[in-house]
Enzyme design. Structure first.
Site, mmCIF file in Angstrom:
data_model
loop_
_atom_site.group_PDB
_atom_site.id
_atom_site.type_symbol
_atom_site.label_atom_id
_atom_site.label_comp_id
_atom_site.label_asym_id
_atom_site.label_seq_id
_atom_site.Cartn_x
_atom_site.Cartn_y
_atom_site.Cartn_z
ATOM 1 N N GLN A 54 0.837 -1.202 0.000
ATOM 2 C CA GLN A 54 0.000 0.000 0.000
ATOM 3 C C GLN A 54 0.870 1.251 0.000
ATOM 4 O O GLN A 54 1.777 1.380 0.820
ATOM 5 C CB GLN A 54 -0.931 0.036 1.208
ATOM 6 N N CYS A 84 -6.579 7.238 4.930
ATOM 7 C CA CYS A 84 -5.897 7.696 6.135
ATOM 8 C C CYS A 84 -6.384 9.095 6.538
ATOM 9 O O CYS A 84 -6.341 10.035 5.736
ATOM 10 C CB CYS A 84 -4.391 7.713 5.920
ATOM 11 N N GLY A 185 -14.463 -2.714 8.242
ATOM 12 C CA GLY A 185 -14.864 -1.951 9.416
ATOM 13 C C GLY A 185 -15.556 -2.802 10.451
ATOM 14 O O GLY A 185 -16.628 -3.357 10.208
HETATM 15 C C1 LIG Z 1 -2.985 0.940 14.134
HETATM 16 C C2 LIG Z 1 -3.707 1.073 12.824
HETATM 17 C C3 LIG Z 1 -2.974 1.307 11.683
HETATM 18 C C4 LIG Z 1 -3.624 1.419 10.450
HETATM 19 N N1 LIG Z 1 -2.875 1.605 9.329
HETATM 20 C C5 LIG Z 1 -3.482 1.618 8.121
HETATM 21 C C6 LIG Z 1 -2.722 1.711 6.923
HETATM 22 O O1 LIG Z 1 -1.492 1.803 6.944
HETATM 23 N N2 LIG Z 1 -3.404 1.699 5.745
HETATM 24 C C7 LIG Z 1 -4.782 1.574 5.687
HETATM 25 O O2 LIG Z 1 -5.350 1.530 4.599
HETATM 26 N N3 LIG Z 1 -5.499 1.511 6.803
HETATM 27 C C8 LIG Z 1 -4.898 1.515 8.005
HETATM 28 N N4 LIG Z 1 -5.650 1.398 9.135
HETATM 29 C C9 LIG Z 1 -7.113 1.308 9.015
HETATM 30 C C10 LIG Z 1 -7.552 -0.150 8.885
HETATM 31 O O3 LIG Z 1 -7.006 -0.722 7.714
HETATM 32 C C11 LIG Z 1 -9.072 -0.278 8.804
HETATM 33 O O4 LIG Z 1 -9.545 0.396 7.671
HETATM 34 C C12 LIG Z 1 -9.787 0.275 10.022
HETATM 35 O O5 LIG Z 1 -9.108 -0.029 11.208
HETATM 36 C C13 LIG Z 1 -11.209 -0.275 10.103
HETATM 37 O O6 LIG Z 1 -11.206 -1.665 9.993
HETATM 38 P P1 LIG Z 1 -11.175 -2.639 11.286
HETATM 39 O O7 LIG Z 1 -12.385 -2.308 12.107
HETATM 40 O O8 LIG Z 1 -11.201 -4.031 10.686
HETATM 41 O O9 LIG Z 1 -9.915 -2.349 12.023
HETATM 42 C C14 LIG Z 1 -5.030 1.302 10.365
HETATM 43 C C15 LIG Z 1 -5.750 1.074 11.536
HETATM 44 C C16 LIG Z 1 -5.114 0.951 12.741
HETATM 45 C C17 LIG Z 1 -5.926 0.683 13.959
#
Ligand SMILES: Cc1cc2nc3c(=O)[nH]c(=O)nc-3n(C[C@H](O)[C@H](O)[C@H](O)COP(=O)(O)O)c2cc1C
Length: 323
Positions: A54, A84, A185
């Site tokens: 990414q 982001c 999400g």
């Molecule tokens: C610590 C952390 C780092 C993340 N880094 C990225 C990233 O580098 N690129 C990205 O697309 N999303 C990043 N995200 C977002 C997650 O990919 C995801 O979209 C978001 O947490 C919601 O999904 P989830 O509920 O499954 O965590 C990050 C989330 C967290 C908590």
């Protein structure tokens, strides 16, 4: 995920059934400057297949050059970060800012798609804020420009991690584009994975926080999707072994100093759901070496360590200020 989806972590997730893994986001500009620290974040092995890198950035030519570099490094896909929300990234026009004008988003994806033969994919949010929930329009624009798939995190940039991911907008994107759509999400249990598929019609699910400290979530979800019963969570000693395997792998890739420090936060997640987890976390945030972590983990993840039910349906995932 920044600070989390390193090579060692991704390998654990794959072992439990993750079908596609993605590096943490890296700066297109830093890649083009051949920045060693940035390239270290892209460390990978041929055993990871398919694997996506990414990248984030804002300038189409720079993003195209970065995509070429990623393709040359052996990645099977390249993903554009349009989700982001943090000011450092979004404030420079990258990340979620790219969603504000679908033409900007399309220009970036178009330049990348012309530059490489691997698929270019996009990760986005629902939109910038409640007044600008434009994921369907952005998805259409990037698909027209050559994106091979899109992932939608059902929150806006201004929500950060509060509230819940909106599945309706993911369903809208699914209906708006001809390419595969991945729903993202709050999926931290097989039940939520089933709901994501059912309510959005998405083609796949992207799991972030739900895999932190519990890489076996992929196994559990796959079992549920096959209609099989979900296996019980691993025993304390198995969790300890997974944690230490991750730590050794990370130290092997990043060296003891950086690896041990990166493990501080990652280790804390493995104690979630165990009694006296707070005590483990207090020690984990101070480890200086692999040996420190081994000693701590062996003392904590003992066969008699009681397990409380993990955060499941209805319980919010930890909020964070990160991407
Ligand atoms: C610590 C952390 C780092 C993340 N880094 C990225 C990233 O580098 N690129 C990205 O697309 N999303 C990043 N995200 C977002 C997650 O990919 C995801 O979209 C978001 O947490 C919601 O999904 P989830 O509920 O499954 O965590 C990050 C989330 C967290 C908590």
């Amino acid at each position: 995920m920044a600070g989390a989806t390193n090579l060692a972590y991704r390998m654990l997730c794959r072992r439990f059934g993750a079908g596609l893994t993605v590096t943490e986001m890296v700066s297109a500009k830093a890649l083009s400057f051949h920045d060693g620290k940035t390239w270290a974040l892209l460390e990978h092995t041929p055993a990871e297949n398919p694997l996506s890198a990414q990248i984030f950035g804002t300038d189409p030519a720079e993003m195209a050059e970065a995509a070429r570099a990623v393709e040359g490094a052996g990645f099977h896909l390249v993903d554009v970060n349009m989700g982001c929300p943090v000011p450092k990234i979004a404030g420079s026009g990258a990340g979620c800012s790219l969603m504000r004008d679908p033409r900007d988003a399309a220009a970036v994806v178009g330049a990348m798609a012309r530059a490489v033969s691997i698929p270019v994919t996009v990760k986005m949010r629902a939109g910038w804020d409640d007044g600008e929930r434009n994921a369907p329009a952005v998805a259409r624009a990037v698909a027209d420009a050559g994106a091979a798939a899109v992932t939608v995190h059902g929150r806006t940039r201004s929500q950060l991690y509060s509230g819940r991911a909106d599945l309706t907008i993911i369903a809208e994107v699914r209906g708006a584009v001809p390419v595969p759509v991945f729903g993202n999400g709050d999926v931290d249990s097989p039940a939520k994975a089933v709901r994501m598929f059912r309510e959005t019609g998405c083609d796949g699910i992207v799991i972030g926080r739900g895999a932190l400290g519990s890489p076996w979530i992929f196994r559990d979800i796959l079992a549920a999707l096959r209609g099989e019963s979900v296996p019980p969570p691993p025993a304390a000693e198995e969790v300890r072994d997974l944690l230490l395997e991750l730590a050794r792998g990370l130290v092997a890739v990043r060296g003891e100093f950086t690896g041990a420090r990166l493990m501080r936060k990652l280790a804390c997640d493995f104690a979630r759901g165990f009694r006296d987890g707070a005590r483990f976390r207090e020690g984990a945030i101070r480890v200086e070496s692999l040996e420190d972590l081994e000693r701590l983990a062996r003392g904590f993840f003992t066969p008699d360590r009681p397990r409380t039910p993990r955060a499941g349906d209805g319980a919010p995932l930890p909020e964070t200020a990160a991407a």
